[in-house]
Design a protein around this motif. Structure first.
Motif, PDB file in Angstrom:
ATOM      1  N   GLN A  99       0.827  -1.223   0.000  1.00  0.00           N
ATOM      2  CA  GLN A  99       0.000   0.000   0.000  1.00  0.00           C
ATOM      3  C   GLN A  99       0.854   1.263   0.000  1.00  0.00           C
ATOM      4  O   GLN A  99       0.541   2.228  -0.675  1.00  0.00           O
ATOM      5  N   THR A 100       1.941   1.222   0.756  1.00  0.00           N
ATOM      6  CA  THR A 100       2.770   2.438   0.847  1.00  0.00           C
ATOM      7  C   THR A 100       3.694   2.586  -0.359  1.00  0.00           C
ATOM      8  O   THR A 100       4.371   3.595  -0.508  1.00  0.00           O
ATOM      9  N   GLY A 101       3.777   1.555  -1.205  1.00  0.00           N
ATOM     10  CA  GLY A 101       4.637   1.653  -2.382  1.00  0.00           C
ATOM     11  C   GLY A 101       6.048   1.142  -2.126  1.00  0.00           C
ATOM     12  O   GLY A 101       6.885   1.140  -3.035  1.00  0.00           O
ATOM     13  N   GLU A 102       6.307   0.679  -0.893  1.00  0.00           N
ATOM     14  CA  GLU A 102       7.644   0.111  -0.629  1.00  0.00           C
ATOM     15  C   GLU A 102       7.856  -1.152  -1.459  1.00  0.00           C
ATOM     16  O   GLU A 102       8.967  -1.495  -1.807  1.00  0.00           O
ATOM     17  N   LEU A 103       6.769  -1.847  -1.732  1.00  0.00           N
ATOM     18  CA  LEU A 103       6.822  -2.988  -2.654  1.00  0.00           C
ATOM     19  C   LEU A 103       5.909  -2.681  -3.835  1.00  0.00           C
ATOM     20  O   LEU A 103       4.772  -2.238  -3.635  1.00  0.00           O
ATOM     21  N   ALA A 104       6.433  -2.885  -5.051  1.00  0.00           N
ATOM     22  CA  ALA A 104       5.627  -2.613  -6.248  1.00  0.00           C
ATOM     23  C   ALA A 104       5.263  -3.927  -6.923  1.00  0.00           C
ATOM     24  O   ALA A 104       5.908  -4.953  -6.679  1.00  0.00           O
ATOM     25  N   VAL A 105       4.234  -3.861  -7.780  1.00  0.00           N
ATOM     26  CA  VAL A 105       3.825  -5.058  -8.523  1.00  0.00           C
ATOM     27  C   VAL A 105       5.041  -5.598  -9.277  1.00  0.00           C
ATOM     28  O   VAL A 105       5.765  -4.840  -9.923  1.00  0.00           O
ATOM     29  N   GLY A 106       5.252  -6.908  -9.168  1.00  0.00           N
ATOM     30  CA  GLY A 106       6.370  -7.537  -9.866  1.00  0.00           C
ATOM     31  C   GLY A 106       7.612  -7.659  -9.006  1.00  0.00           C
ATOM     32  O   GLY A 106       8.523  -8.421  -9.352  1.00  0.00           O
ATOM     33  N   ASP A 107       7.687  -6.909  -7.909  1.00  0.00           N
ATOM     34  CA  ASP A 107       8.859  -7.046  -7.026  1.00  0.00           C
ATOM     35  C   ASP A 107       8.901  -8.459  -6.463  1.00  0.00           C
ATOM     36  O   ASP A 107       7.876  -9.013  -6.069  1.00  0.00           O
ATOM     37  N   GLN A 108      10.119  -8.983  -6.413  1.00  0.00           N
ATOM     38  CA  GLN A 108      10.257 -10.297  -5.794  1.00  0.00           C
ATOM     39  C   GLN A 108      10.326 -10.111  -4.282  1.00  0.00           C
ATOM     40  O   GLN A 108      10.946  -9.163  -3.792  1.00  0.00           O
ATOM     41  N   ILE A 109       9.704 -11.008  -3.553  1.00  0.00           N
ATOM     42  CA  ILE A 109       9.835 -10.925  -2.096  1.00  0.00           C
ATOM     43  C   ILE A 109      10.785 -12.032  -1.635  1.00  0.00           C
ATOM     44  O   ILE A 109      11.016 -12.990  -2.361  1.00  0.00           O
ATOM     45  N   PRO A 110      11.358 -11.888  -0.446  1.00  0.00           N
ATOM     46  CA  PRO A 110      12.430 -12.810  -0.043  1.00  0.00           C
ATOM     47  C   PRO A 110      11.972 -14.259   0.014  1.00  0.00           C
ATOM     48  O   PRO A 110      10.785 -14.536   0.139  1.00  0.00           O
ATOM     49  N   SER A 111      12.954 -15.150  -0.032  1.00  0.00           N
ATOM     50  CA  SER A 111      12.633 -16.576   0.130  1.00  0.00           C
ATOM     51  C   SER A 111      12.116 -16.785   1.551  1.00  0.00           C
ATOM     52  O   SER A 111      12.459 -16.034   2.470  1.00  0.00           O
ATOM     53  N   GLN A 112      11.314 -17.820   1.700  1.00  0.00           N
ATOM     54  CA  GLN A 112      10.700 -18.071   3.011  1.00  0.00           C
ATOM     55  C   GLN A 112      11.771 -18.359   4.067  1.00  0.00           C
ATOM     56  O   GLN A 112      11.695 -17.878   5.195  1.00  0.00           O
ATOM     57  N   ARG A 113      12.784 -19.142   3.651  1.00  0.00           N
ATOM     58  CA  ARG A 113      13.824 -19.525   4.610  1.00  0.00           C
ATOM     59  C   ARG A 113      14.578 -18.292   5.097  1.00  0.00           C
ATOM     60  O   ARG A 113      14.831 -18.112   6.279  1.00  0.00           O
ATOM     61  N   TRP A 114      14.898 -17.401   4.172  1.00  0.00           N
ATOM     62  CA  TRP A 114      15.652 -16.179   4.515  1.00  0.00           C
ATOM     63  C   TRP A 114      14.835 -15.306   5.488  1.00  0.00           C
ATOM     64  O   TRP A 114      15.330 -14.831   6.498  1.00  0.00           O
ATOM     65  N   LEU A 115      13.558 -15.166   5.158  1.00  0.00           N
ATOM     66  CA  LEU A 115      12.704 -14.315   5.992  1.00  0.00           C
ATOM     67  C   LEU A 115      12.551 -14.912   7.403  1.00  0.00           C
ATOM     68  O   LEU A 115      12.574 -14.189   8.403  1.00  0.00           O
ATOM     69  N   ALA A 116      12.424 -16.256   7.446  1.00  0.00           N
ATOM     70  CA  ALA A 116      12.276 -16.920   8.757  1.00  0.00           C
ATOM     71  C   ALA A 116      13.506 -16.629   9.619  1.00  0.00           C
ATOM     72  O   ALA A 116      13.389 -16.306  10.803  1.00  0.00           O
ATOM     73  N   THR A 117      14.693 -16.689   9.015  1.00  0.00           N
ATOM     74  CA  THR A 117      15.930 -16.425   9.775  1.00  0.00           C
ATOM     75  C   THR A 117      15.955 -14.969  10.244  1.00  0.00           C
ATOM     76  O   THR A 117      16.257 -14.673  11.397  1.00  0.00           O
ATOM     77  N   GLN A 118      15.607 -14.049   9.323  1.00  0.00           N
ATOM     78  CA  GLN A 118      15.633 -12.620   9.681  1.00  0.00           C
ATOM     79  C   GLN A 118      14.700 -12.308  10.846  1.00  0.00           C
ATOM     80  O   GLN A 118      15.024 -11.526  11.718  1.00  0.00           O
ATOM     81  N   LEU A 119      13.510 -12.934  10.826  1.00  0.00           N
ATOM     82  CA  LEU A 119      12.507 -12.605  11.843  1.00  0.00           C
ATOM     83  C   LEU A 119      12.601 -13.502  13.076  1.00  0.00           C
ATOM     84  O   LEU A 119      11.913 -13.266  14.069  1.00  0.00           O
ATOM     85  N   GLY A 120      13.436 -14.540  12.987  1.00  0.00           N
ATOM     86  CA  GLY A 120      13.584 -15.455  14.123  1.00  0.00           C
ATOM     87  C   GLY A 120      12.324 -16.278  14.367  1.00  0.00           C
ATOM     88  O   GLY A 120      11.915 -16.477  15.508  1.00  0.00           O
ATOM     89  N   VAL A 121      11.673 -16.703  13.268  1.00  0.00           N
ATOM     90  CA  VAL A 121      10.465 -17.537  13.413  1.00  0.00           C
ATOM     91  C   VAL A 121      10.654 -18.845  12.653  1.00  0.00           C
ATOM     92  O   VAL A 121      11.594 -18.976  11.859  1.00  0.00           O
ATOM     93  N   ASP A 122       9.752 -19.810  12.900  1.00  0.00           N
ATOM     94  CA  ASP A 122       9.819 -21.089  12.167  1.00  0.00           C
ATOM     95  C   ASP A 122       9.535 -20.866  10.691  1.00  0.00           C
ATOM     96  O   ASP A 122       8.761 -19.972  10.332  1.00  0.00           O
ATOM     97  N   LEU A 123      10.081 -21.766   9.891  1.00  0.00           N
ATOM     98  CA  LEU A 123       9.797 -21.707   8.453  1.00  0.00           C
ATOM     99  C   LEU A 123       8.288 -21.873   8.199  1.00  0.00           C
ATOM    100  O   LEU A 123       7.715 -21.209   7.336  1.00  0.00           O
ATOM    101  N   THR A 124       7.625 -22.724   9.008  1.00  0.00           N
ATOM    102  CA  THR A 124       6.186 -22.964   8.783  1.00  0.00           C
ATOM    103  C   THR A 124       5.366 -21.673   9.002  1.00  0.00           C
ATOM    104  O   THR A 124       4.346 -21.466   8.359  1.00  0.00           O
ATOM    105  N   THR A 125       5.847 -20.810   9.898  1.00  0.00           N
ATOM    106  CA  THR A 125       5.133 -19.544  10.135  1.00  0.00           C
ATOM    107  C   THR A 125       5.179 -18.698   8.865  1.00  0.00           C
ATOM    108  O   THR A 125       4.170 -18.097   8.449  1.00  0.00           O
ATOM    109  N   VAL A 126       6.362 -18.659   8.229  1.00  0.00           N
ATOM    110  CA  VAL A 126       6.484 -17.844   7.005  1.00  0.00           C
ATOM    111  C   VAL A 126       5.692 -18.504   5.871  1.00  0.00           C
ATOM    112  O   VAL A 126       5.030 -17.821   5.074  1.00  0.00           O
TER     113      VAL A 126
END
Ligand SMILES: Cc1ncc(COP(=O)(O)O)c(C=O)c1O
Length: 466
Positions: free
Chosen positions: A36-63
């Protein structure tokens, strides 16, 4: 940082907030907000689930769950071997709307209603087979759902649950319509609280009934006012919603219920007691019908508010003298009764204890949401710690419609007092429903916007008009 494309676009990532609802929802909300804020635009790739899980300190299943949620909201698309990409802003824009205008229960605190539903449908189909679900139910009087309903109602109405006729309906709304239709004539007066459930007002309007607002004090409708209005208007029917009243969130105390029960017995009036919110409370006084004695009182309760509105399952306990066939005919004429599949799910949940379990989980989520509201809104808002809604009288500098409009422009929907009022020109107030927000984070955003707007005095700075 990895050089994968999506993992460079992480300015939108924020730490998760403990206690602000399920973490997978918080992650999906972060993606929604970034779109909504435009930080992510249509077509932008979002991080892999594994990478995001590590960054946020959560289980892979949560992501994984968060990405499924984001996909369901139409925010992202995933392609095997390539990753996930922002799919669109159109739906994401809608997602950013926070709807506090409808009284629906939130998702249970520790899981999704969807998962519980899938399990229940599998179980029902395995046990009863699709053929049994492929029919119309002609009469419900001997049906096993009725027995389950009697057990469900016992904590509320005691022995009456086993002694009087009980009917299953496809939602309380259908029961209100059929009861009013069979108990009144066009032009009749029907008594009610001055602020009441809009579905009742709509039915009365459809049937050409005159709704007469009763005088109330802080404990609810005054028994003397019932007597006076009954004599003045000839009304034979009264509709009341005494527990967590919609919209005022007030619960009528026991002494008033007793006095109203006695008054209705004396006048020989018919009561429609609508009690869908009772099971969200652990401390609700006995229903008015228990004081009235079941002579002419109908007791209506629903699974919509304590479990899930799409079950379309509710119960009507009939007065002793009522001919059950009359109401069943009216229900058959309007809707051919209930969905066999949905009532089978409801019955399975009630018999297995899952209904209580889900209800406690919903109550837990509602309690957390009401705590947020208590912390963020002014102290004089009327609410119960486990109620679905709050009633907020506005400060003198705000008109209800302008307030609701200003909030809508900021993406927050609330319900104005006009929707509930028997008479024109009600108090400047709004009803806020805590269940409709997708997550506690969303609710907190909405409540902050409301609190800020309440403090704004739009009259200041207005040019003098001569
Ligand atoms: C007081 C009241 N009665 C009945 C209903 C509708 O219940 P159901 O979903 O069982 O038709 C509502 C829904 O908001 C309500 O607030």
């Amino acid at each position: 940082m990895s050089d994968m494309k999506g993992e460079r676009h992480v300015e939108w990532l924020r730490p998760l907030t403990p206690g602000a609802g399920p973490r997978y929802m918080q992650i999906a909300d972060l993606i929604a907000r970034a779109v909504q804020t435009g930080e992510l635009a249509v077509g932008d790739q979002i991080p892999s689930q594994r990478w995001l899980a590590t960054q946020l300190g959560v289980d892979l299943t949560t992501v994984t769950r968060a990405y499924t949620e984001a996909r369901n909201r139409g925010l992202i698309s995933s392609f095997s071997g390539r990753g996930s990409f922002v799919a669109g802003v159109g739906e994401a824009g809608d997602e950013m709307r926070i709807d506090l205008s409808m009284n629906t229960p939130p998702q249970p605190a520790s899981g999704s209603m969807g998962d519980a539903l899938k399990l229940a449908i599998d179980e029902v189909l395995a046990r009863q087979g699709i053929e049994a679900m492929s029919a119309y139910q002609d009469t419900w009087s001997g049906a096993s759902i009725v027995q389950a309903g009697r057990a469900w109602l016992r904590p509320a109405v005691g022995a009456m649950a086993g002694q009087q006729e009980l009917i299953v309906c496809a939602g309380t709304q259908a029961a209100i319509f059929s009861l009013l239709q069979s108990r009144t004539q066009r032009g009749d007066a029907v008594l009610a609280e001055p602020l009441t459930y809009p579905g009742f007002l709509l039915t009365a309007q459809q049937l050409g009934l005159r709704v007469v607002a009763l005088e109330v004090d802080q404990d609810g409708v005054l028994p003397d006012a019932i007597e006076r209005s009954h004599r003045e208007t000839g009304a034979q029917v009264i509709y009341l919603n005494p527990t967590l009243q919609n919209p005022t969130a007030s619960t009528m105390p026991e002494h008033r219920r007793e006095a109203i029960g006695a008054m209705l017995r004396k006048l020989g009036m018919t009561l429609i007691e609508d009690d869908p919110y009772r099971y969200l409370l652990n401390d609700a006084p006995p229903p008015i019908v228990t004081y009235e004695g079941g002579e002419r009182a109908y007791y209506l309760t629903s699974l919509s508010k304590c479990l899930w509105p799409s079950l379309r399952t509710s119960f009507v306990l009939l007065p002793r003298q009522h001919d059950a066939a009359m109401l069943q005919d009216a229900l058959r004429a309007s809707s051919m009764g209930c969905s066999l599949l949905l009532t089978a799910v409801a019955e399975h949940w009630m018999r297995s204890g899952q209904a209580r379990h889900l209800m406690l989980d919903i109550q837990r989520e509602v309690r957390a949401r009401q705590t947020l509201a208590r912390n963020l809104l002014p102290k004089d808002v009327n609410a119960h710690p486990t109620g679905l809604h709050l009633w907020m009288t506005l400060p003198a500098h705000w008109n209800r419609q302008l307030f609701a409009l200003a909030l809508e422009q900021q993406g927050v929907l609330v319900a104005c007092s006009d929707a509930f009022s028997v008479d024109a020109n009600p108090v400047d107030a709004v009803r806020l429903s805590v269940g409709g927000a997708r997550s506690q984070t969303d609710l907190a955003h909405a409540l902050q916007r409301i609190a800020t707007l309440l403090r704004e005095d739009r009259r200041r700075g207005v040019r003098a008009i001569v």
